[in-house]
Write an enzyme that holds these catalytic residues in place. Structure first.
Site, short mmCIF file in Angstrom:
data_model
loop_
_atom_site.label_atom_id
_atom_site.label_comp_id
_atom_site.label_asym_id
_atom_site.label_seq_id
_atom_site.Cartn_x
_atom_site.Cartn_y
_atom_site.Cartn_z
N LYS A 1 9.16 -9.18 29.57
CA LYS A 1 9.95 -7.93 29.62
C LYS A 1 11.30 -8.11 28.92
O LYS A 1 11.72 -7.26 28.16
CB LYS A 1 10.20 -7.48 31.07
CG LYS A 1 8.94 -7.23 31.88
CD LYS A 1 9.25 -6.64 33.24
CE LYS A 1 10.10 -7.52 34.14
NZ LYS A 1 9.48 -8.78 34.54
N ARG B 1 12.01 -2.41 41.42
CA ARG B 1 11.04 -3.44 41.83
C ARG B 1 10.42 -3.11 43.19
O ARG B 1 9.59 -3.88 43.66
CB ARG B 1 11.77 -4.77 41.95
CG ARG B 1 11.48 -5.76 40.82
CD ARG B 1 12.38 -6.93 41.08
NE ARG B 1 12.01 -8.15 40.49
CZ ARG B 1 12.57 -8.67 39.40
NH1 ARG B 1 13.43 -7.96 38.70
NH2 ARG B 1 12.24 -9.87 38.99
N ARG C 1 16.67 -21.52 34.23
CA ARG C 1 16.99 -20.78 35.45
C ARG C 1 16.62 -21.59 36.69
O ARG C 1 15.55 -22.19 36.71
CB ARG C 1 16.24 -19.45 35.45
CG ARG C 1 16.89 -18.42 34.56
CD ARG C 1 16.04 -17.21 34.37
NE ARG C 1 15.48 -16.67 35.61
CZ ARG C 1 14.91 -15.48 35.70
NH1 ARG C 1 14.84 -14.71 34.65
NH2 ARG C 1 14.42 -15.06 36.83
N ARG D 1 8.09 -15.49 43.64
CA ARG D 1 8.37 -14.33 42.78
C ARG D 1 7.07 -13.57 42.44
O ARG D 1 7.07 -12.34 42.41
CB ARG D 1 9.08 -14.79 41.50
CG ARG D 1 10.53 -15.17 41.78
CD ARG D 1 11.09 -16.09 40.73
NE ARG D 1 11.22 -15.46 39.44
CZ ARG D 1 11.33 -16.15 38.29
NH1 ARG D 1 11.29 -17.46 38.30
NH2 ARG D 1 11.46 -15.50 37.16
P1 AMP Z 1 14.59 -11.33 36.86
O1 AMP Z 1 15.57 -11.89 35.89
O2 AMP Z 1 14.28 -9.89 36.59
O3 AMP Z 1 13.33 -12.17 36.96
O4 AMP Z 1 15.28 -11.37 38.31
C1 AMP Z 1 15.68 -12.59 38.87
C2 AMP Z 1 15.89 -12.42 40.35
O5 AMP Z 1 16.94 -11.46 40.59
C3 AMP Z 1 14.70 -11.89 41.13
O6 AMP Z 1 13.78 -12.91 41.50
C4 AMP Z 1 15.41 -11.28 42.35
O7 AMP Z 1 15.83 -12.28 43.25
C5 AMP Z 1 16.65 -10.66 41.73
N1 AMP Z 1 16.40 -9.28 41.26
C6 AMP Z 1 16.45 -8.82 40.00
N2 AMP Z 1 16.18 -7.51 39.93
C7 AMP Z 1 15.93 -7.13 41.20
C8 AMP Z 1 15.57 -5.88 41.80
N3 AMP Z 1 15.40 -4.76 41.08
N4 AMP Z 1 15.40 -5.86 43.15
C9 AMP Z 1 15.58 -6.96 43.91
N5 AMP Z 1 15.90 -8.16 43.41
C10 AMP Z 1 16.08 -8.26 42.06
#
Ligand code: AMP
Length: 215
Positions: free
Chosen positions: A13, A88, A161, A172
């Site tokens: 994404k 999400r 990360r 996740r």
């Molecule tokens: P991502 O970079 O999108 O994979 O997000 C990394 C982490 O940030 C996720 O595993 C969640 O802990 C948190 N996170 C990001 N976006 C959301 C969201 N819309 N709702 C809840 N947690 C989020």
């Protein structure tokens, strides 16, 4: 255009969001990037979210809804935006619909990134990010154009990360299945959902998304 990119972690994404924002002059809104920036800056939100993110769990809806609500009011969103990693949960999707409705707007399309889950762990394990701007790369699929130099900001330091480890990846993926996948029928019913084969190579996925947006 107001677009949501919907798919599990590692489905590409972020990579596609970067391309689409460049191609269409849209704002790119990644809640993951925003939360990581808050963690780095040591803000109250960042301090609260840090441990949850490291475990791979979702941070509370009200935290991300507030972040996005504020971001959507900024001038660069007026021409349109791409949401990467938000919503999400169904509660977040309802909140987003409410915020857009208040501004007399609605989503243009929701792009579903279809993946083979078994391949995701390998994909995620090869990821690394620019320390300065958080741009995402991959050891084999998506290296910077010049080795060691970030395409986006010219930064030369990279990191992995803390949630890209086997245990957090499992959590996740589980969060995606249980909390995010219910958004697929939610958006399908609204006639907004278009699926792309996110296991194809990066250029092919971009083409498929462009086709879906033009449809
Ligand atoms: P991502 O970079 O999108 O994979 O997000 C990394 C982490 O940030 C996720 O595993 C969640 O802990 C948190 N996170 C990001 N976006 C959301 C969201 N819309 N709702 C809840 N947690 C989020």
């Amino acid at each position: 255009m107001k677009i949501v990119l919907l798919g599990p972690p590692g489905s590409g994404k972020g990579t596609q969001a970067l391309r689409l924002t460049k191609a269409h002059g849209l704002a790119s809104l990644s809640t993951g990037d925003m939360l990581r920036a808050a963690v780095r800056a040591g803000t109250p939100v960042g301090r609260e979210a840090d441990a949850t993110m490291k475990r791979g769990e979702l941070v509370p809806d009200e935290v991300v809804v507030a972040i996005i609500g504020e971001r959507l009011t900024q001038a660069d969103c007026a021409r349109g935006f791409i949401l990467d990693g938000f919503p999400r949960t169904v509660a977040q999707a309802l909140a987003l619909d409410g915020m857009l409705a208040k501004a007399g707007q609605k989503l243009t399309k929701v792009i579903e990134f279809k993946v083979n889950e078994a391949a995701l762990v390998a994909r995620i394990s090869g990821r690394f990010n620019c320390v300065k701007c958080d741009a995402a790369y991959h050891e084999t699929n998506n290296r910077p154009k010049r080795d060691g130099v970030c395409d986006r900001c010219g930064g030369t330091t990279f990191t992995r990360r803390p949630d890209d480890n086997a245990q957090a990846i499992k959590v996740r993926l589980d969060a995606y299945r249980k909390q995010t996948a219910p958004l697929l029928p939610y958006y399908r019913k609204k006639g907004l959902l278009m699926a792309v084969d996110a296991m194809a190579d990066i250029d092919k996925v971009t083409k498929e998304i462009e086709g879906a947006l033009a449809a």
